[in-house]
Design a protein around this motif. Structure first.
Motif, short mmCIF file in Angstrom:
data_model
loop_
_atom_site.label_atom_id
_atom_site.label_comp_id
_atom_site.label_asym_id
_atom_site.label_seq_id
_atom_site.Cartn_x
_atom_site.Cartn_y
_atom_site.Cartn_z
N PHE A 271 0.32 47.19 47.88
CA PHE A 271 0.93 46.02 48.53
C PHE A 271 1.77 45.28 47.49
N LYS A 272 2.96 44.87 47.90
CA LYS A 272 3.82 44.08 47.03
C LYS A 272 4.29 42.84 47.78
N TYR A 273 4.03 41.69 47.19
CA TYR A 273 4.47 40.41 47.75
C TYR A 273 5.56 39.84 46.83
N TYR A 274 6.75 39.68 47.39
CA TYR A 274 7.88 39.14 46.64
C TYR A 274 7.95 37.63 46.91
N VAL A 275 7.70 36.86 45.87
CA VAL A 275 7.54 35.42 46.00
C VAL A 275 8.72 34.71 45.33
N LYS A 276 9.34 33.80 46.07
CA LYS A 276 10.40 32.95 45.52
C LYS A 276 9.86 31.53 45.38
N LYS A 287 4.71 5.23 44.16
CA LYS A 287 5.52 5.62 43.00
C LYS A 287 4.86 6.69 42.13
N GLU A 288 3.71 7.19 42.53
CA GLU A 288 3.06 8.26 41.78
C GLU A 288 3.82 9.57 42.02
N VAL A 289 4.02 10.34 40.96
CA VAL A 289 4.78 11.59 41.03
C VAL A 289 3.84 12.77 40.84
N LEU A 290 3.91 13.74 41.75
CA LEU A 290 3.08 14.94 41.69
C LEU A 290 3.98 16.16 41.49
N PRO A 291 4.02 16.74 40.29
CA PRO A 291 4.80 17.97 40.08
C PRO A 291 4.05 19.19 40.60
N THR A 292 4.72 20.00 41.37
CA THR A 292 4.09 21.18 41.96
C THR A 292 5.18 22.19 42.30
N ASN A 293 4.84 23.19 43.10
CA ASN A 293 5.81 24.21 43.52
C ASN A 293 5.48 24.65 44.94
N GLN A 294 6.51 24.97 45.69
CA GLN A 294 6.35 25.62 46.98
C GLN A 294 7.07 26.97 46.92
N PHE A 295 6.80 27.82 47.88
CA PHE A 295 7.37 29.16 47.78
C PHE A 295 7.55 29.79 49.15
N SER A 296 8.42 30.79 49.17
CA SER A 296 8.58 31.66 50.34
C SER A 296 8.21 33.07 49.90
N VAL A 297 7.94 33.95 50.86
CA VAL A 297 7.43 35.27 50.50
C VAL A 297 7.88 36.31 51.51
N SER A 298 8.07 37.51 51.02
CA SER A 298 8.25 38.70 51.86
C SER A 298 7.35 39.79 51.28
#
Length: 376
Positions: A271-276, A287-298
């Motif tokens: 299985f291969k998941y290609y994540v952007k 005013k609190e800042v939360l650094p994170t990441n979101q992604f899409s996948v195929s």
């Protein structure tokens, strides 16, 4: 001479009395004029009254009017509650800009279950474009042994499986020289190994460059893997992804691979998941800042055949977007709330007033028709 002085004195006295009387008349007329103007101004202001008062004895209260009033009050109370809730809730604004982050690590949170892969052979490997290659990661990675019902029956910190394999191989060689014939799966597993389920979870900190991490049996020596499974086509990497994220979660975030289930029957493959990955900053109303990441996948599945020299695995190939997304929480202004509230309440009041007049005329018309019929 005396008479002249007396005459002059009398003349002066009369002139002074006349002047005072004229002045009083002028002031009186001026007061009347000011009063008239004030009355005219009040009358003009009263003529602008859009809500004229009616005498109490001229009002007529009806049951239909009471019913319409109650319905109108309920509607206005409901709309007021809705508008107040709408005002108090926050909404988000999305902005995009170029990502200038450098020298930071990328956290990868994983939580997966492998129902057909025993604990002793599973490993987590990672490689990136900078050339860093790590095999059988054991930092902040845990695996749990579960039975077929999903109950935990043991935990262990991932460690160097290669050393354990060497011990197993030495033990196997000794038994072979002793003339004891063993089945291949008994070299590494208990007799109930087929009932064991492997669950891997933990956090990987990788560099912010493109790369991949995968769960497989690559940490095993090829000879040992061949002895255990009898070939790559017998390795089943069926899995369930409970959680895969690249940072802390913020309100409204949905990770597309959460609760993903991929089960293989009578086959094997990779299985291969290609994540952007898209860098994201979430700014709360405080005013609190939360650094994170979101992604899409195929995703892509490659079935295994007998001539393949690779071993089945679950790959996550990720790349980072050069654009960062900033999500801000904001609240609507109080003036906006007052404007919407006035519109909905005023509209409801006007509508109920029209409905009351229509009902009154309808009931009056029906009552008049019935009275005429009874009179005839």
């Amino acid at each position: 001479m005396r008479k002249r002085y007396v005459a002059v004195g009398v003349y002066c006295q009369r002139k002074s009395t006349y002047s005072y009387s004229k002045k009083s008349t002028y002031l009186s007329d001026l007061r009347k004029l000011i009063k008239r103007r004030k009355m005219g101004l009040k009358q003009t202001i009263r003529s602008l009254d859009a809500f004229p008062r009616t005498e109490e004895h001229l009002l007529q209260k009806t049951q239909s009017g009471a019913l319409v009033s109650i319905v109108g009050l309920v509607i206005m109370a409901t709309l007021f509650t809705h508008e107040l809730t709408y005002y108090l809730t926050t909404y988000t604004v999305h902005e995009m800009s170029v990502d200038f982050k450098r020298g930071e690590t990328l956290p990868i949170h994983i939580n997966m279950t492998f129902p057909s892969l025993p604990c002793d052979v599973a490993s987590v490997d990672a490689i990136d474009l900078s050339g860093k290659h790590e095999v059988d990661l054991d930092t902040n990675i845990w695996k749990l042994r579960l039975n077929s019902h999903g109950h935990i029956i043991g935990t262990e910190y991932l460690y160097d499986l290669v050393e354990k394999q060497h011990t197993t191989r030495n033990h196997d060689d000794k038994e072979h020289h002793d003339g004891s014939a063993k089945k291949p799966h008994k070299f590494s597993f208990d007799k109930d190994a087929e009932n064991m389920i492997n669950k891997v979870y933990g956090v990987l900190d990788v560099q912010r460059v493109a790369g991949n991490f995968h769960i497989s049996v690559h940490a095993l020596n090829i000879y040992v893997a061949q002895m255990i499974f009898g070939g790559a086509t017998h390795v089943n990497v069926s899995h369930m992804i409970h959680d895969l994220s690249f940072g802390p979660k913020y309100p409204g975030l949905h990770n597309p691979l959460d609760d993903t289930v991929r089960i293989l029957h009578d086959t094997s493959g990779t299985f291969k998941y290609y994540v952007k990955i898209v860098p994201t900053e979430y700014r709360y109303i405080s005013k609190e800042v939360l650094p994170t990441n979101q992604f899409s996948v195929s995703e892509y599945f490659s079935p295994m055949n007998e001539f393949d020299r690779t071993w089945p695995a679950v790959y996550f190939l990720y790349d980072l977007s050069p654009i960062t997304v900033t999500i801000k929480e904001e609240r609507r202004s109080f003036l906006h709330f007052i404007t919407r509230l006035s519109a909905v309440l005023g509209g409801t009041f006007a509508l109920t007033g029209m409905l009351d007049r229509w009902m009154y005329r309808l009931i009056k018309a029906l009552t008049t028709t019935s009275a005429r019929g009874a009179f005839q």
